[in-house]
Design a protein around this motif. Structure first.
Motif, short mmCIF file in Angstrom:
data_model
loop_
_atom_site.label_atom_id
_atom_site.label_comp_id
_atom_site.label_asym_id
_atom_site.label_seq_id
_atom_site.Cartn_x
_atom_site.Cartn_y
_atom_site.Cartn_z
N GLU A 142 0.65 -1.18 0.59
CA GLU A 142 0.62 0.15 0.40
C GLU A 142 0.51 1.18 0.06
N HIS A 145 -0.39 5.38 0.34
CA HIS A 145 -0.10 6.35 1.29
C HIS A 145 0.75 6.16 1.79
N ILE A 146 2.66 6.18 1.88
CA ILE A 146 3.22 7.22 2.23
C ILE A 146 3.53 8.35 1.70
N SER A 147 4.00 9.45 2.39
CA SER A 147 4.22 11.14 2.13
C SER A 147 5.42 10.68 1.82
N CYS A 155 -3.81 14.46 1.33
CA CYS A 155 -4.57 13.51 0.48
C CYS A 155 -6.11 12.46 0.77
N CYS A 157 -6.75 9.89 2.84
CA CYS A 157 -6.69 9.58 3.30
C CYS A 157 -6.22 10.66 4.63
N GLN A 159 -3.70 12.44 4.83
CA GLN A 159 -2.40 12.98 4.78
C GLN A 159 -1.51 14.12 3.81
N ARG A 160 -0.18 14.99 3.73
CA ARG A 160 -0.33 15.54 2.75
C ARG A 160 0.76 15.04 2.11
N CYS A 162 0.86 12.40 -0.08
CA CYS A 162 1.34 11.22 -0.61
C CYS A 162 1.50 10.93 -1.85
N ILE A 163 1.94 9.79 -2.45
CA ILE A 163 2.23 9.37 -3.57
C ILE A 163 1.27 9.34 -3.62
N GLU A 164 -0.06 8.63 -3.58
CA GLU A 164 -1.34 8.57 -4.69
C GLU A 164 -2.31 9.96 -4.72
N GLY A 208 5.58 11.14 -7.62
CA GLY A 208 5.19 10.23 -6.97
C GLY A 208 5.51 8.62 -7.56
#
Length: 293
Positions: A142, A145-147, A155, A157, A159-160, A162-164, A208
């Motif tokens: 997953e 959702h790594i920032s 994002c 999720c 956070q700020r 994130c890869i997505e 990203g």
């Protein structure tokens, strides 16, 4: 035979796989809206596969469907995550050996990881199609959702950066904010014409995806990262952008250069039924499946 289905928000694809591991029928339908319509779509795809083969759907040994569909078809059912199924399918369709990560670039971003020397296949030999690494709680892969940028866009999720948020199709379309059937394709076209916002978004997409590739290799050391999903319809333009980003980051690091990250990235073949094929393989008997090209 086995049937695998890739059930998505816009389309449902099904494949029938013979006992020797070859794909013998393939069907695609638009996915209906709502629970009843989704089930109806799935049943329709299975019926279409049966019609192609002149076989009744109840003759299949296993299907990757939900309990509702199982009761309607009267067959064994197995359900799995679409990206993990695609990772398994991509590993077998690619061939060769060694571990792979399948990075799905679509509405969101996620990866599936297939480990072990038997991730590929040989001509008419008995082989396991590979082992999907799921992790302790099913969260392996997953990476979306790594920032990677604490000051980046918000994002979904919470956070700020994130890869997505940088590279997901939905996030890019929202930030682009202009009407169009294929907003990410429009971004690339506008970037080539010099549009400032498009240039920024295209650059963040490459950044990203490159970050996801680095994370997958640095944490799992897979031999190859295969890019798949809807955004790979951009083809060489996306692939080249990602490779350039990986090479640029590696310029400042002897360690990263030694990993040859840019050389370990491949695009899934256009139109590949990797997810549906992987779903069929995931429903194989425990003793393995005969697989050939």
């Amino acid at each position: 035979m086995r049937v695998g289905l890739d059930v998505g928000g816009s389309k449902t694809e099904g494949v029938a796989v013979a006992s020797d591991g070859s794909i013998i029928a393939r069907v695609r339908r638009n996915t209906g809206w709502g629970p009843d319509a989704v089930v109806e779509t799935i049943l329709g795809v299975v019926a279409d596969l049966g019609a192609q083969l002149g076989a009744d759907a109840s003759g299949a040994a296993s299907l990757d469907l939900g309990d509702t569909v199982a009761s309607a078809l009267g067959v064994q059912v197995r359900v799995d995550n679409d990206v993990r199924a695609a990772a398994l399918g991509a590993a077998v369709l690619r061939g060769g050996s060694g571990s792979i990560a399948y990075l799905n670039l679509g509405t969101g971003i996620a990866a599936g990881i297939v480990t072990g020397p038997e991730a590929g296949h040989g001509a008419r030999r008995q082989a396991e199609p590979g082992t999907v690494w799921r992790g302790a709680r099913g969260a392996a892969g997953e990476v979306g959702h790594i920032s990677v940028d604490p000051a980046g866009p918000v994002c979904r999720c919470g956070q700020r950066g994130c890869i997505e948020a940088l590279a997901g199709g939905a996030a890019l379309a929202e930030r682009w904010g202009r009407p169009g059937t294929h907003p990410v394709g429009d971004i690339f076209e506008a970037a080539e014409a010099g549009d400032p916002l498009a240039l920024t978004l295209r650059g963040e997409l490459a950044r990203g995806v490159a970050a996801a590739v680095r994370i997958l290799v640095l944490t799992t050391d897979v031999e190859t990262v295969i890019l798949g999903g809807g955004l790979t319809a951009l083809g060489a333009r996306l692939h080249d952008d990602v490779r350039r980003e990986l090479e640029a980051v590696a310029e400042a690091s002897v360690f990263l250069r030694s990993l040859a990250l840019a050389e370990r990235v491949e695009l899934l073949a256009p139109g590949s039924p990797a997810a549906a094929f992987g779903a069929a393989l995931a429903g194989a008997p425990e003793e393995g499946v005969l697989i050939h090209g």
